[in-house]
Design a protein around this motif. Sequence first.
Motif, short mmCIF file in Angstrom:
data_model
loop_
_atom_site.label_atom_id
_atom_site.label_comp_id
_atom_site.label_asym_id
_atom_site.label_seq_id
_atom_site.Cartn_x
_atom_site.Cartn_y
_atom_site.Cartn_z
N GLU A 219 0.90 -1.32 0.05
CA GLU A 219 -0.06 0.10 -0.13
C GLU A 219 0.71 1.10 0.09
O GLU A 219 0.58 2.27 -0.63
CB GLU A 219 -1.11 -0.02 1.08
CG GLU A 219 -1.91 -1.01 1.20
CD GLU A 219 -3.09 -0.93 -0.20
OE1 GLU A 219 -3.13 0.22 -0.26
OE2 GLU A 219 -3.52 -2.03 -0.42
N LEU A 220 1.84 1.29 0.77
CA LEU A 220 2.88 2.31 0.77
C LEU A 220 3.49 2.71 -0.67
O LEU A 220 3.41 3.68 -1.07
CB LEU A 220 3.93 2.24 1.50
CG LEU A 220 3.71 2.27 3.05
CD1 LEU A 220 5.08 1.76 3.91
CD2 LEU A 220 3.44 3.58 3.61
N GLY A 221 3.58 1.61 -1.54
CA GLY A 221 3.98 1.58 -2.82
C GLY A 221 3.25 2.48 -3.77
O GLY A 221 3.77 2.97 -4.72
N LYS A 222 1.99 2.62 -3.24
CA LYS A 222 1.04 3.00 -4.23
C LYS A 222 0.56 4.50 -3.86
O LYS A 222 -0.02 5.26 -4.68
CB LYS A 222 -0.28 2.27 -4.06
CG LYS A 222 -0.22 0.83 -4.42
CD LYS A 222 -1.86 0.12 -4.15
CE LYS A 222 -1.73 -1.33 -4.39
NZ LYS A 222 -2.94 -2.16 -3.93
N MET A 223 1.30 5.02 -2.76
CA MET A 223 1.09 6.40 -2.22
C MET A 223 1.91 7.41 -3.02
O MET A 223 2.99 7.19 -3.65
CB MET A 223 0.89 6.24 -0.63
CG MET A 223 -0.12 5.68 -0.10
SD MET A 223 0.09 5.26 1.67
CE MET A 223 0.78 6.92 2.31
N ASP A 224 1.71 8.70 -2.62
CA ASP A 224 2.42 9.85 -2.95
C ASP A 224 3.81 9.78 -2.41
O ASP A 224 4.04 9.44 -1.31
CB ASP A 224 1.59 11.17 -2.75
CG ASP A 224 2.54 12.27 -2.76
OD1 ASP A 224 2.72 12.81 -3.88
OD2 ASP A 224 3.34 12.95 -1.94
N LEU A 311 16.57 5.52 -0.21
CA LEU A 311 15.42 5.65 0.39
C LEU A 311 14.16 6.93 -0.20
O LEU A 311 13.15 6.33 -0.40
CB LEU A 311 15.65 6.03 1.72
CG LEU A 311 15.82 4.76 2.79
CD1 LEU A 311 16.09 5.35 4.08
CD2 LEU A 311 14.59 3.87 2.73
N GLU A 312 15.03 7.94 -0.43
CA GLU A 312 14.15 8.89 -1.26
C GLU A 312 13.34 8.41 -2.46
O GLU A 312 12.44 9.07 -2.93
CB GLU A 312 14.82 10.16 -1.51
CG GLU A 312 15.27 10.71 -0.24
CD GLU A 312 16.19 11.85 -0.41
OE1 GLU A 312 16.39 12.23 -1.31
OE2 GLU A 312 16.40 12.76 0.87
N GLN A 313 14.22 7.84 -3.33
CA GLN A 313 13.83 7.29 -4.39
C GLN A 313 13.07 6.15 -4.80
O GLN A 313 12.33 5.89 -5.74
CB GLN A 313 14.95 7.30 -5.73
CG GLN A 313 15.95 8.60 -5.73
CD GLN A 313 17.07 8.41 -6.53
OE1 GLN A 313 17.09 8.06 -7.67
NE2 GLN A 313 18.01 8.71 -5.79
N LEU A 314 13.33 5.08 -3.81
CA LEU A 314 12.84 3.82 -4.10
C LEU A 314 11.34 3.51 -4.33
O LEU A 314 10.82 2.80 -5.04
CB LEU A 314 13.33 2.88 -2.77
CG LEU A 314 13.16 1.55 -2.93
CD1 LEU A 314 13.95 0.86 -4.21
CD2 LEU A 314 13.70 0.63 -1.71
N PHE A 315 10.58 4.21 -3.57
CA PHE A 315 9.13 4.30 -3.56
C PHE A 315 8.65 4.86 -4.75
O PHE A 315 7.13 4.64 -4.98
CB PHE A 315 8.48 5.05 -2.27
CG PHE A 315 8.94 4.46 -1.13
CD1 PHE A 315 8.40 3.27 -0.55
CD2 PHE A 315 9.93 4.75 -0.30
CE1 PHE A 315 8.62 2.76 0.75
CE2 PHE A 315 10.35 4.16 0.91
CZ PHE A 315 9.56 3.14 1.45
N ALA A 316 9.25 5.50 -5.62
CA ALA A 316 8.78 5.78 -6.96
C ALA A 316 9.25 4.76 -7.88
O ALA A 316 8.41 4.87 -9.15
CB ALA A 316 9.40 7.04 -7.48
N ALA A 317 9.92 3.85 -7.67
CA ALA A 317 10.04 2.64 -8.55
C ALA A 317 8.88 1.79 -8.69
O ALA A 317 8.28 1.36 -7.75
CB ALA A 317 11.07 1.72 -7.81
N ASN A 318 8.38 1.57 -9.98
CA ASN A 318 7.36 0.76 -10.23
C ASN A 318 7.71 -0.62 -10.77
O ASN A 318 6.74 -1.51 -10.67
CB ASN A 318 6.37 1.41 -11.26
CG ASN A 318 6.02 2.91 -11.05
OD1 ASN A 318 5.34 2.88 -9.99
ND2 ASN A 318 5.97 3.93 -11.98
#
Length: 336
Positions: A219-224, A311-318
């Motif tokens: 779910e975190l991976g889908k967020m802003d 950490l800053e960039q990883l959550f934007a990875a699809n």
Amino acid sequence: MTENQVDHDRLFKELLETFFAEFMELFFPEAARSIDLTQIRFLQQEIFTDVTAGDRHKVDILVETSLKGQPGLILVHIEPQSYVQKNFNERMFVYFSRLYEKYRRKILPVAVFGYDRIRDEPDSFGITFPFLDVLNFRFYKLELKKLDWREYIHSDNPVAAALLSKMGFRPEERVRVKLEFLRMLARMKLDPARMELLAVFFETYLKLNREEEEQLYRELGKMDKKEVDAIMQITTSWYEKGRVEGRAEGRAEGRAEGRAEGRAEGRVEGKIEAKREVICKYLARRFGVDSASVQDKVQQLTDMDALDRVLEQLFAANSLEEARNIIWEELSRFTQ
């Protein structure tokens, strides 16, 4: 920690004493508007003995304050109740009577019911005859399990965040409740000590299992991205705190004075290891076993700034490939 091992009284006492004003403003706004919440003093714990029953009871939360624009002091007595007890309303009256006998002041009694079932608890105790109403004692009551957690997630009230874990939610909503708790913490930006207090309270009553944790990370991976970064800063700091304290304690034992430099170096190593662990845990839960080779690359990152950038960039990875490229780029900085 099992239900029998949980010190409910201590948890509620710490929460409500730390955030007393926020508690009153959230749940009893009419009283909060009349009470001077800027001038409060917590009194020593009161212990009463019930001679007939052979029991000793303690009043954990007793607040001395005053009413706005009126002379004299009042007491606010808050009684957290974690289990069902017969004749609890009578017990509230007995406490009230004992407190009034000692202090001779106006007393506002509040009962907080935190057990995991829905009941219709009385908020009064009376003594009456057909010919005379002798007593009609009333108190504020808060039945947490009857509250809809969704109504509180947009609040920036720290008490609301902690008590989400005790409100009414379905088993399948546990991950969503934890996610909204983290979002509330990220918005409030409290100091580390208060943040930890809220986290300890929440996770005592709502701790996700492994499968639910994996769902949370998905779910975190889908967020802003900005919101996720703020949440991850919070969770990373918890990892770091536990790691650093554990390492510091271990180094303190058996080490002579004069090794401050070595301890400082150990603390930095602890922070780096904590950040690597968070990154690897996210990769595993987001991309599964296929991410094993990428996790191995993470272990080669030894620079704090590099880990922060990952950490800053990883959550934007699809995709796993995008995540691999982010980590490879940071590794390349140190091999050029």
